[in-house]
Enzyme design. Sequence first.
Site, short mmCIF file in Angstrom:
data_model
loop_
_atom_site.label_atom_id
_atom_site.label_comp_id
_atom_site.label_asym_id
_atom_site.label_seq_id
_atom_site.Cartn_x
_atom_site.Cartn_y
_atom_site.Cartn_z
N HIS A 72 0.84 -1.20 0.00
CA HIS A 72 0.00 0.00 0.00
C HIS A 72 0.87 1.25 0.00
O HIS A 72 1.93 1.28 0.63
CB HIS A 72 -0.89 0.03 1.25
CG HIS A 72 -1.89 -1.09 1.30
ND1 HIS A 72 -2.60 -1.40 2.44
CD2 HIS A 72 -2.29 -1.98 0.37
CE1 HIS A 72 -3.40 -2.43 2.20
NE2 HIS A 72 -3.22 -2.80 0.95
N LYS A 298 4.49 -2.30 15.27
CA LYS A 298 5.95 -2.27 15.45
C LYS A 298 6.57 -3.55 16.02
O LYS A 298 7.78 -3.75 15.88
CB LYS A 298 6.33 -1.10 16.39
CG LYS A 298 6.23 0.26 15.75
CD LYS A 298 7.42 0.56 14.86
CE LYS A 298 7.12 1.55 13.77
NZ LYS A 298 6.65 0.98 12.51
N TYR A 386 6.06 5.01 10.78
CA TYR A 386 5.23 3.86 10.40
C TYR A 386 5.99 2.91 9.47
O TYR A 386 5.94 1.69 9.64
CB TYR A 386 3.92 4.33 9.75
CG TYR A 386 2.88 3.25 9.65
CD1 TYR A 386 2.02 2.98 10.72
CD2 TYR A 386 2.77 2.47 8.50
CE1 TYR A 386 1.07 1.97 10.64
CE2 TYR A 386 1.83 1.46 8.41
CZ TYR A 386 0.99 1.22 9.48
OH TYR A 386 0.05 0.22 9.40
P1 FAD Z 1 7.42 -14.55 19.57
O1 FAD Z 1 6.78 -14.38 18.24
O2 FAD Z 1 6.56 -14.54 20.78
O3 FAD Z 1 8.25 -15.92 19.51
C1 FAD Z 1 8.79 -16.52 20.67
C2 FAD Z 1 8.89 -18.03 20.43
O4 FAD Z 1 9.56 -18.62 21.54
C3 FAD Z 1 7.51 -18.70 20.34
O5 FAD Z 1 7.42 -19.46 19.16
C4 FAD Z 1 7.45 -19.56 21.60
O6 FAD Z 1 6.73 -20.75 21.40
C5 FAD Z 1 8.92 -19.83 21.87
N1 FAD Z 1 9.23 -20.14 23.28
C6 FAD Z 1 8.76 -19.51 24.40
N2 FAD Z 1 9.26 -20.11 25.50
C7 FAD Z 1 10.07 -21.11 25.08
C8 FAD Z 1 10.86 -22.09 25.76
N3 FAD Z 1 10.91 -22.16 27.11
N4 FAD Z 1 11.57 -22.99 25.01
C9 FAD Z 1 11.52 -22.94 23.66
N5 FAD Z 1 10.78 -22.04 22.97
C10 FAD Z 1 10.05 -21.12 23.67
N6 FAD Z 1 3.90 -6.58 15.27
C11 FAD Z 1 4.17 -5.87 14.11
O7 FAD Z 1 5.34 -5.58 13.84
N7 FAD Z 1 3.18 -5.48 13.24
C12 FAD Z 1 1.88 -5.76 13.49
O8 FAD Z 1 1.03 -5.44 12.66
C13 FAD Z 1 1.55 -6.47 14.72
N8 FAD Z 1 0.28 -6.80 15.01
C14 FAD Z 1 0.02 -7.64 16.08
C15 FAD Z 1 -1.27 -8.04 16.28
C16 FAD Z 1 -1.56 -8.92 17.33
C17 FAD Z 1 -2.99 -9.35 17.52
C18 FAD Z 1 -0.51 -9.40 18.18
C19 FAD Z 1 -0.81 -10.37 19.30
C20 FAD Z 1 0.78 -8.99 17.98
C21 FAD Z 1 1.07 -8.11 16.94
N9 FAD Z 1 2.37 -7.69 16.69
C22 FAD Z 1 2.63 -6.90 15.58
C23 FAD Z 1 3.47 -8.11 17.57
C24 FAD Z 1 4.28 -9.30 17.04
O9 FAD Z 1 3.42 -10.38 16.74
C25 FAD Z 1 5.34 -9.71 18.08
O10 FAD Z 1 6.03 -8.56 18.50
C26 FAD Z 1 6.34 -10.74 17.50
O11 FAD Z 1 5.75 -12.02 17.40
C27 FAD Z 1 7.59 -10.85 18.38
O12 FAD Z 1 8.45 -11.83 17.87
P2 FAD Z 1 9.45 -12.62 18.80
O13 FAD Z 1 10.20 -13.55 17.88
O14 FAD Z 1 10.21 -11.69 19.64
O15 FAD Z 1 8.54 -13.44 19.81
C1 DHB Z 2 -2.43 -5.43 11.66
C2 DHB Z 2 -2.07 -5.40 12.99
C3 DHB Z 2 -1.67 -4.20 13.54
O1 DHB Z 2 -1.30 -4.16 14.83
C4 DHB Z 2 -1.63 -3.03 12.81
O2 DHB Z 2 -1.25 -1.86 13.39
C5 DHB Z 2 -1.98 -3.06 11.47
C6 DHB Z 2 -2.38 -4.28 10.90
C7 DHB Z 2 -2.88 -6.71 11.06
O3 DHB Z 2 -2.93 -7.70 11.79
O4 DHB Z 2 -3.18 -6.73 9.85
#
Ligand code: FAD
Ligand code: DHB
Length: 396
Positions: A72, A298, A386
């Site tokens: 977009h 983020k 953004y």
């Molecule tokens: P995670 O994705 O949480 O990965 C951690 C991994 O570690 C998991 O797979 C877990 O199973 C594993 N783990 C945990 N404990 C253990 C253990 N003891 N042993 C082995 N493995 C373990 N972010 C954006 O940038 N843009 C968005 O649009 C956005 N929208 C979001 C919407 C929603 C509804 C949600 C919930 C989150 C959103 N986020 C967004 C945030 C984003 O999803 C997270 O910040 C991201 O997943 C972080 O990645 P990570 O690898 O740090 O952690």
């Molecule tokens: C989506 C999630 C977000 O947190 C956001 O700011 C924009 C889009 C999504 O899940 O598509």
Amino acid sequence: MRTQVGIIGAGPAGLFLAHLLHRAGISSVIIESRSREEVEGTVRAGVLEHWVAELIKDLGLGERMLREAHFHDGITLQWNRQRHHVDIAALTGGKHVTVYPQHEVLKDLIAGLLARGGEILFGARAAAIHGADTETPSVEFCRDATNTSEMLHCDYIAATDGFHGPGRQAIPAAKRVEYQKIYPFGWLGILTKAPLSWHELIYANQQDGFALLSTRSPDVQRMYIQCDPADDIAAWSDARIWDELHARLDTEGWALTEGPIFQKGIIPLRSFVCETMRHGRLFLAGDAAHIVPPTGAKGLNLAVADVRVLSRLLDAVHKTGDLSVLDRYSATCLRRIWKAERFSWYMTTMLHKNDEDSDFERRIHFAELDLIRTSESSARSLAENYVGLPFDNGHE
Ligand code: FAD
Ligand code: DHB
């Protein structure tokens, strides 16, 4: 088992790190407690910063994203039943918003890593981190299949294990300072089988509060509504969800297109930062070290930014043997993290209805939205944040 970098968690942080290390000729093993199916099936983030989409392409993993993602030029803000297009491409010299769901990114990263000979132990839970502040750290883990304790010996450990993983607790409490803000609202997210309603994301703040219209594919849409974080999802019938979405997103002559809802859930909103992100040879990255409310999109992007820094520093150590560069890790990451925390807090505050606020503050939020409409420098600031701030080169 032995490897150079032991990685706990196959989320975005862990998987990008493994790819970046592999590219630098550094070996790693990922320990992941969930199954591959669970990791690839969990619906979370949707928006990639410009440079993250570029990195996916650089890693040779962009083929499906280029085919299936939505690119977009901007986003739409809505308040007082009026819409305003923020032309992100024009304000940032041609950068785009990439809508490509996190679990699709993870599928591409996992398949790519396995094809390159990378090692991911699914169904293996890290139970303890030993010797983080020694030269011989190790991760004790247990595989679901055998239920016996095993040891991964490594030179460095990356705790990319999310907010609830054991990594952060392995930094002694006396060395950690934690900053937190809990918001008095949550998000109810749905997936619906419906056609696209609008050509870009809409972030709305109407009388009853926030709603977000996003997309997944031409016939699956993602939407969020502000709700009470303590709400029971069972109290949200499909009819109630559509009523609230219409109330917050419809405008004169335009109504949201409905479809069957096939997934729904509620998440709380919080801001959290852990300082420091390093203890000896243990490094925290991603949600293990920080959480942002999702309004600024983020979280995933920040997780990738951390491991970009970590992989560069480990590469430098690998090439020169000079371990002192690792001293820069925490401070370098935290400079970007606090800016993303600020932006996520700003978007969240401006776009939600906070019952703890006075009418004065609510009007200030509408004034901020109107400032973006009327002031190019305000709009540019939002756009730059953004799509992802430039890296602070020279200070990394
Ligand atoms: P995670 O994705 O949480 O990965 C951690 C991994 O570690 C998991 O797979 C877990 O199973 C594993 N783990 C945990 N404990 C253990 C253990 N003891 N042993 C082995 N493995 C373990 N972010 C954006 O940038 N843009 C968005 O649009 C956005 N929208 C979001 C919407 C929603 C509804 C949600 C919930 C989150 C959103 N986020 C967004 C945030 C984003 O999803 C997270 O910040 C991201 O997943 C972080 O990645 P990570 O690898 O740090 O952690
Ligand atoms: C989506 C999630 C977000 O947190 C956001 O700011 C924009 C889009 C999504 O899940 O598509």
